[in-house]
Design an enzyme around this catalytic site. Sequence first.
Site, PDB file in Angstrom:
ATOM      1  N   SER A 190      38.303  53.682 -37.491  1.00  0.00           N
ATOM      2  CA  SER A 190      38.786  53.932 -38.583  1.00  0.00           C
ATOM      3  C   SER A 190      39.915  55.124 -38.300  1.00  0.00           C
ATOM      4  O   SER A 190      40.332  55.080 -37.295  1.00  0.00           O
ATOM      5  CB  SER A 190      37.910  54.614 -39.706  1.00  0.00           C
ATOM      6  OG  SER A 190      38.473  54.741 -41.015  1.00  0.00           O
ATOM      7  N   GLN A 191      40.121  55.824 -39.179  1.00  0.00           N
ATOM      8  CA  GLN A 191      41.143  56.848 -39.176  1.00  0.00           C
ATOM      9  C   GLN A 191      40.722  58.236 -39.983  1.00  0.00           C
ATOM     10  O   GLN A 191      39.892  58.005 -40.796  1.00  0.00           O
ATOM     11  CB  GLN A 191      42.701  56.316 -39.444  1.00  0.00           C
ATOM     12  CG  GLN A 191      43.435  56.012 -38.093  1.00  0.00           C
ATOM     13  CD  GLN A 191      44.795  55.932 -38.230  1.00  0.00           C
ATOM     14  OE1 GLN A 191      45.442  55.868 -39.325  1.00  0.00           O
ATOM     15  NE2 GLN A 191      45.669  56.248 -37.322  1.00  0.00           N
ATOM     16  N   ASP A 295      46.188  60.996 -30.981  1.00  0.00           N
ATOM     17  CA  ASP A 295      46.165  60.403 -29.750  1.00  0.00           C
ATOM     18  C   ASP A 295      47.548  60.469 -28.946  1.00  0.00           C
ATOM     19  O   ASP A 295      48.448  59.854 -29.288  1.00  0.00           O
ATOM     20  CB  ASP A 295      45.487  59.014 -29.742  1.00  0.00           C
ATOM     21  CG  ASP A 295      46.389  58.227 -30.937  1.00  0.00           C
ATOM     22  OD1 ASP A 295      47.135  58.919 -31.950  1.00  0.00           O
ATOM     23  OD2 ASP A 295      46.367  57.014 -30.980  1.00  0.00           O
ATOM     24  N   GLU A 479      59.506  59.684 -35.956  1.00  0.00           N
ATOM     25  CA  GLU A 479      57.985  59.830 -36.337  1.00  0.00           C
ATOM     26  C   GLU A 479      57.575  61.224 -35.944  1.00  0.00           C
ATOM     27  O   GLU A 479      56.722  61.460 -36.486  1.00  0.00           O
ATOM     28  CB  GLU A 479      57.329  58.723 -35.231  1.00  0.00           C
ATOM     29  CG  GLU A 479      55.737  58.929 -35.044  1.00  0.00           C
ATOM     30  CD  GLU A 479      55.270  58.193 -33.626  1.00  0.00           C
ATOM     31  OE1 GLU A 479      53.949  57.957 -33.971  1.00  0.00           O
ATOM     32  OE2 GLU A 479      55.981  58.006 -33.028  1.00  0.00           O
TER      33      GLU A 479
END
Length: 520
Positions: A190-191, A295, A479
């Site tokens: 998931s996150q 990450d 981003e």
Amino acid sequence: MKKLLLFLLAGTSLAELKAQTVETPDKLWGQLFIDVQTKRIFPDNKTFVDAVPKYVPEVILKKYAEEKGKEGFDLKAFVLENFNPPVVPNVKVKGNNSLIGHLEELWDVLTRKADSSTQYSSLLPLPGSYIVPGGRFREIYYWDSYFTMQGLAVTNRYDLIENMITNFQYLIDTYGHIPNGNRNYFLGRSQPPYFALMVELLHSKNGDSTYRKFFPAMEKEYAFWMDGITTAKAKGEYRRLVRMPDGSLLNRYWDDIDAPRQESYAEDLKTSKEYTRKDGMVFRNLRGGAESGWDFSSRWFGDTMHLNTIETSNIAPVDLNGLLYAYETILAKAAKSMGLKEKADFYTKSAEKRKATISKYCWNAKLHYFFDYDFRQKHTTDRWSLAGTMPLFVQLATKEQAVDVKKQIEEKFLKDGGLASTVYHTGQQWDAPNGWAPLQYVGVQGLLNYHFDDLAKTSAERWMAVNERVFAATGKMLEKYNVENIHLESGGGEYPTQDGFGWSNGVYLKFYYMFKKRAF
């Protein structure tokens, strides 16, 4: 309540069962997948796993077996002949358009309509429209969406917010959890669990009907994170649960699949060869780091500096557990609004217990800050990161703790372009000198929650200024940004900096509304 407890105590999740029925690219394409990814015919391993085949797998694989041994065989030409690779859209800004005007236009550029099922595609079709981050990120992403929604809310796009929440409800109902993104190769993880906070955001507009609509999905997702309580208490850890020294439970990041990430296959194979730990957990740790959204970062590294010492599975993260505290609090509020007293009491007690456990294990009184907890070494990791601001964001910190955290933000994290993710320069994208929109929002809102308004405003305005500077120079929203030297680009990570960009747009718009007092 007995049914709820039985669900939480179960040892096998619906997600595991569903994941077994979906053919991911590695299973679908076998040796062809391995050859394409390891020979790097595309610079980004995500390209092939997102490609759509032109023919059924049997035809392509038979053709590959016949042709690959022939002299002069060109693997890239073969792939382009048999697959449609994804196209990265070029996000353009109209001439002389203001940043605010550009961001309002980008909602349409980044919106995807309800998906139609594409056979043999890795995409998990969604029933409603949604915002994608942009660039290589061509699908909905879980935690990105919460920060994108901040901008949607101030531009009064609650229709799109509700569509996205309904899509997440669909994923929970279908797969038992919200995957990292709506791709089948993301189903193992998931996150950060922002779903309840998304529901709370919509609740602020639509009232208690929002709770009634999404309460079952919130409970099911919470059960996913709490799966296997009995096993964790007996063995010390199970999936996303870990037992603390006093017997209480906290959560960790995890992935149900022990293999290289398909979208980063070559990178993970390389890391596995350099991995220094002897625990056989390299892929779990890499995938757990991906579930965290960070990450990668020094937060997860045993030596603070190098990816090959990654140990995500040994760590109870302060931000994850803060989010689950917020989840339990919102579940309690929702249950109370529906007259479900027993459930309201259960979630209230769960939140109180988690709050005490976080304060006990993640607060370092000597360093005056919240840290992740290494439950194998039995001490805080003492790696400085903005994750330590989450207890202020979810309002579980005491006033005294908040004062200390505020001082650390001023001294260690506040830079010319906003708040740095960590104090370490590792070359990873979630470390210095980079700043990220979600961490700016969590940090700034956390400061506001404890009435540190001046520092919150300074942090937000510096972040907005670097967004504006880059936009003026490039016409793009990125981003991530370099917050230490606002004249340099951000860097690090497994891919180039992406433009678009969903959560940067959302947080800028939210800050603009909060601090420049523009009404939309």
